[in-house]
Every structure is written in C-alpha cells, then in structure tokens.
Motif scaffolding. Structure first.
Motif, mmCIF file in Angstrom:
data_model
loop_
_atom_site.group_PDB
_atom_site.id
_atom_site.type_symbol
_atom_site.label_atom_id
_atom_site.label_comp_id
_atom_site.label_asym_id
_atom_site.label_seq_id
_atom_site.Cartn_x
_atom_site.Cartn_y
_atom_site.Cartn_z
ATOM 1 N N GLU A 389 0.804 -1.226 0.000
ATOM 2 C CA GLU A 389 0.000 0.000 0.000
ATOM 3 C C GLU A 389 0.835 1.272 0.000
ATOM 4 N N ASN A 396 -0.269 0.310 -5.839
ATOM 5 C CA ASN A 396 -0.224 0.870 -4.481
ATOM 6 C C ASN A 396 -1.506 1.627 -4.155
ATOM 7 N N LYS A 397 -1.983 2.421 -5.097
ATOM 8 C CA LYS A 397 -3.183 3.231 -4.856
ATOM 9 C C LYS A 397 -4.410 2.349 -4.640
ATOM 10 N N ARG A 400 -4.328 0.582 -1.253
ATOM 11 C CA ARG A 400 -4.741 1.507 -0.184
ATOM 12 C C ARG A 400 -6.260 1.586 -0.085
ATOM 13 N N ASN A 436 -4.259 -6.827 3.971
ATOM 14 C CA ASN A 436 -5.164 -6.073 3.096
ATOM 15 C C ASN A 436 -6.191 -6.978 2.430
#
Length: 555
Positions: A389, A396-397, A400, A436
C-alpha cells in the motif's frame, strides 16, 4: 422596488391581450432570475394566494386564441411561477398539463392538424414549464404518465434527423424524457418495452453525434478521413448526447447480468460501439469532456457483459495501443479515467466505482482485457521491501483503497485486483498482503486459501529474480520482507509457553464477555465463525487451568 402583483392581476382580469402582455412582460423581466424562493424574505414576497390567482389567470389565457407574443409571455410566466413549489397547485391539474403538452406539441387535440411551421419558441417554453412541474410535483409526474406524454416525446425523437427541430427543442424533449423515466417506473417500462426505447435512443445518439459505420461494430466520425483526429463535439451535441446517455441508463439499469437473445445482443453491441466512440472523443471543454465520459462509463456498465467485447473489436491502427493483437485504446482510456478519479480522491463512490466495476467485469469475461490490465496494474513484482500500500503506482493506490472507510469502495478495489489475479488467493496475497486481502477473503470464505472457480486460462504467474530470492523471507501479512525480530518465547519451557497462551485466551474471554470485542476463527469451510465464552472455557479446560485461576492472574 416591490412589484405590485395586484396591479398585474387587475390588468390580466380585463381580458385585454395588449394590457396583459405588457403586465406579464414586466413581471417576467423582474422575476427572470429568481430561483431560490425559500431564501427570500417573507416581506419581499407576495401572498401565495395572489401568485396562485395569477397562475390561474395565465392558464385561462392559454385556452384562448392569442397572438404568439402573448402566448409566449404567458408560458414564460408559468415557467417562473412553477419554480416555486408553494405555487404548484393550479399547475398540478389534468387540464393544466394537457394545455402545456398541447403548446409543447407533444399532444394534439381531437381533429387538430399538425402545423406546417411549428412555433419553436413556444414549444421550448412549454417544455421548460413541463420540466419544472415534473421535477417539483409528484402529482404532475403521475398525470404526465396518465396523459401518455412519453408517447408524444417518442414520436418527436423518431424525427431525430429532421432539420425542422432546433437544438433547444431536442434538448428539452430529452430533459423531460429523462425526468419522467427517472421518477416513474411505469414510464421507464413503457419507453423500454412498448416504444422500443433502446433502438429509438441509439438512433438518436447516432444522429446527434454524426457518426458513420466503416464496419459492423466500428464507428467513425462522418467526414473525417482515416488517421485524422476528429474534432471535439460541439456544446449542443454534447449536451443532447449526455441527456440521451442518461435516459438509456435509466431504461437499461438491470440488463448487465441478464441473458439476452441474439437480436438484443446485436442492438447492445451497436450501442456499445457508439459508446466506445464517445469514450475516445472529447467535448468542447475539459469539464464537459469529463462529464461526457462519466455518463458514457455509467451506461457501458449496464450493457450485458458479453457485449463488452465491442470495446476491443475495432481493427488495430498504426497509432493504436496493441496487446495480443487486439486494439486496447478504449480499455486504456478507461484505465486512465479510473486513475485520474482515484488521484482526485473526491466522491470516490460516485466517480470511481462505475469505471472500476466496468474494468472488473470486462477483465472477468475477456482474457485479453484482463491480461492487458494486469500488465498495467500488477506488473511482475520486483520491490519486495516496500509494503503493497506504500508508493505511487496504480497497484499501491488500489491496495490503499482496500482498507477505505467506505465498504463499497474497498470491496470494488479488492474485487478488481482479485479478478486480475484470476481469483487465486495465493497470487492475491502476493500482490496485496494478507492483511489487506483478509476482508475479501473472509467475505468469500477463502481464508484457508485456494481459488474461486472461474473461466480463466492456465498461464503461469511469472516471478522475477528479486521475488524468487526473497520469497521465503516475505511476511505474508504485510506483503514485504521484514527485519528479523527476536523470538519473544525464546528460552521458555513448554509449560511456560502453554501458560502464556492460556493467559491470552482468558484475556480474549474477558473482553468478549464485556462486549468489547467479538472474537472469530476460521471454520472448516473457510468462513469466519464467532467464538463464544463456552469455547474459551473449553480451551481453558484443555490447558488445565480454571477460569477462576486465570481471572486472578490477569489484571
């Protein structure tokens, strides 16, 4: 200066057209920019009864034979009065709506012939009045359905290539159609089924945008040669096109997961080809282009899933983005739009989810689309020292977003990445980290691992040399290589380890009894199941310590 409504009403009551015209023109000029009646001071407004009386007088005038200028002034007054929800009484009658529909030329009285040269200004004003009333009055909405206004509007929509209707007539025809289909389920069904709304509106969109068809499902701009960039759509074109897209959204909102026959599939593919062209085109300014693309994405998400292949059907051109021999221009555009909205970070549920859901479903059903998007979003993993994240890549976005406060947003982000991983749990954890991924895995009953059955190819997941070297050191929870931590149980005997474990069980038990937490465990079916106090007691008994002893030890 406060307007004297009594004086205007007195002139109207004389019945003289000229006097009435002057009075109404004065009123219209004074009130033309008044939209927020709720915020006006009470002393600055006339008594509601006077306004209602004026409304009744104006409607009465419209029943008479009037000179065009007086008709137009009466309609302008009604448009202004109908903005005020407290003044809708006189307009919310069957006779009032019939009068306005007649002046809007969407109904004709018995024995009346169509005029040779329609009064476009009068038609536009009457349509504006109807829009205000349908927007503000549930009674007017019901009467609009009863009076079959949709039938008259559909008849004029069939004349989408006729030059006699100007932009304003077309726009307000579409705006009224949108309102009726948005607010009335019966009108929506009527347009969709009885009036063949899909083909009718697709033809209207085709005519509005001025497109031609080099191939069955390939669209180009009329008058633009191959290789030449088409000019932006004009403001009138874009405004009308967006209204058509919104109406089509209303009548197709439940079609994306249902089975369609060959004839319906052909119609949806035909529409999808035009939508692809919309996606690849621009409007007269950046803001309108953004809005135009938003409505296009929303409608694309309603198309039956197999029909989304029109996004990748056009032939590859020299300047196209090619992947596996397929034209990926439209898919790449959707990806760019999605990332732009993600970076903006505002109203993600409304702006991001349509394009994200569309990419997810396209990836699920079309192998080339999935592999292309995976190459863009989840390229081979090289950086094994950074949490998934953390960073500015698209991966990565999206990771998140998997812990976003909005449940719909985090679910859609996780679903997209899961599909790109071919719904393989191990691959999903590799790219996102178990922490996640846990939310989606728990919801799917996949906490034990494995994969969901799906129509995915058997290609292998390529691993970089960097990943292979660090694979055994990667913490699956965080998704990265962690610094080596000291073992907190080093030097303990087995009895001490068991004692500490039972203390932890007792702590969970106390918190659970106090309703501060709800402990869960992974069941044999991979689903999360609750742990209850009796389960803790059983664990305590297995550890040969009593609940009383553990309570006295835990303070």
């Amino acid at each position: 200066m406060k307007m004297d409504l009594n004086a205007i009403i007195e002139k109207m009551e004389t019945g003289d057209q000229d006097a009435a015209l002057i009075a109404l023109q004065t009123y219209n000029k004074e009130k033309s920019q008044c939209f927020t009646f709720e915020t006006c001071q009470q002393e600055d407004r006339q008594d509601d009864k006077l306004q209602e009386h004026l409304a009744e007088l104006v409607l009465g005038y419209l029943e008479r034979e009037l000179q065009p200028s007086c008709q137009l002034a009466c309609l302008e007054t009604i448009r202004i009065l109908s903005r005020d929800k407290s003044c809708l009484g006189p307009f919310s009658s069957r006779s009032a709506l019939e009068t306005l529909a007649h002046h809007a030329a969407i109904t004709r009285r018995e024995g009346e012939l169509a005029p040779g040269s329609p009064d476009l200004d009068r038609i536009v004003e009457a349509l504006k009045c109807l829009c205000n009333m349908v927007l503000n009055s549930p009674t007017a909405q019901e009467l609009g359905a009863e009076l079959q206004l949709m039938v008259g509007l559909a008849e004029r929509l069939k004349q989408c290539r006729e030059p006699q209707w100007n932009h304003e007539v077309r726009f307000f025809d579409l705006r009224l159609t949108f309102m009726l289909t948005a607010l009335r389920m019966d009108v929506r069904t009527q347009l969709q089924q009885d009036l063949r709304g899909l083909s009718l509106l697709t033809e209207a969109l085709d005519a509005m945008l001025g497109v031609c068809w080099p191939d069955t499902y390939e669209v180009a701009r009329d008058g633009v040669t191959d290789g030449e960039e088409p000019p932006p759509f004009s403001r009138p074109q874009t405004e009308c096109a967006m209204e058509i897209l919104k109406i089509l959204f209303n009548i197709t909102f439940d079609t994306n997961h249902r089975q369609v026959d060959e004839e319906e599939a052909a119609m949806y593919r035909h529409l999808g080809a035009i939508l692809r062209h919309c996606l690849m085109s621009s409007a007269d300014c950046e803001d309108r282009t953004e809005e135009f693309h938003s409505h296009t994405c929303n409608l694309l998400g309603n198309l039956p899933l197999p029909c989304l292949d029109v996004l990748i059907l056009p032939k590859v051109q020299p300047d196209s983005i090619e992947y596996m021999g397929v034209n990926m221009d439209a898919v790449n555009m959707l990806l760019e739009l999605m990332e732009k909205r993600l970076d903006r970070g505002k109203k993600l549920k409304e702006t991001l989810l349509p394009s994200l859901n569309l990419l997810t479903e396209s990836s699920r059903i079309h192998r080339q689309t999935r592999k292309f998007l995976r190459s863009k979003v989840l390229p081979p993993l090289r950086d094994v020292n950074t949490r998934p994240e953390v960073g500015n890549t698209l991966r990565n976005k999206l990771v998140r977003l998997m812990t976003h406060i909005d449940t719909d947003v985090k679910h859609c982000a996780a679903e997209f990445l899961f599909v790109l991983c071919k719904e393989s749990v191990s691959r999903f954890i590799k790219y996102t980290g178990y922490g996640n991924a846990a939310g989606l895995l728990a919801a799917r009953g996949l906490m034990h691992g494995g994969s969901r059955p799906g129509h995915y190819s058997e290609d292998e997941d390529s691993e970089t040399e960097e990943y292979k070297e660090a694979k055994d050191q990667i913490n699956p929870v965080t998704g990265r290589v962690e610094a080596e931590q000291p073992n907190p149980m080093e030097g303990m005997t087995d009895e001490q380890k068991e004692y500490e474990a039972m203390k932890l069980v007792s702590m969970f038990d106390k918190l659970s009894r106090a309703n501060m937490i709800q402990p869960v465990a992974v069941g044999t079916d991979g689903q999360m199941t609750n742990i209850y106090p009796e389960d803790f007691r059983r664990l305590s008994q297995q550890g040969h310590i009593t609940q009383q002893d553990s309570d006295s030890d835990v303070e």
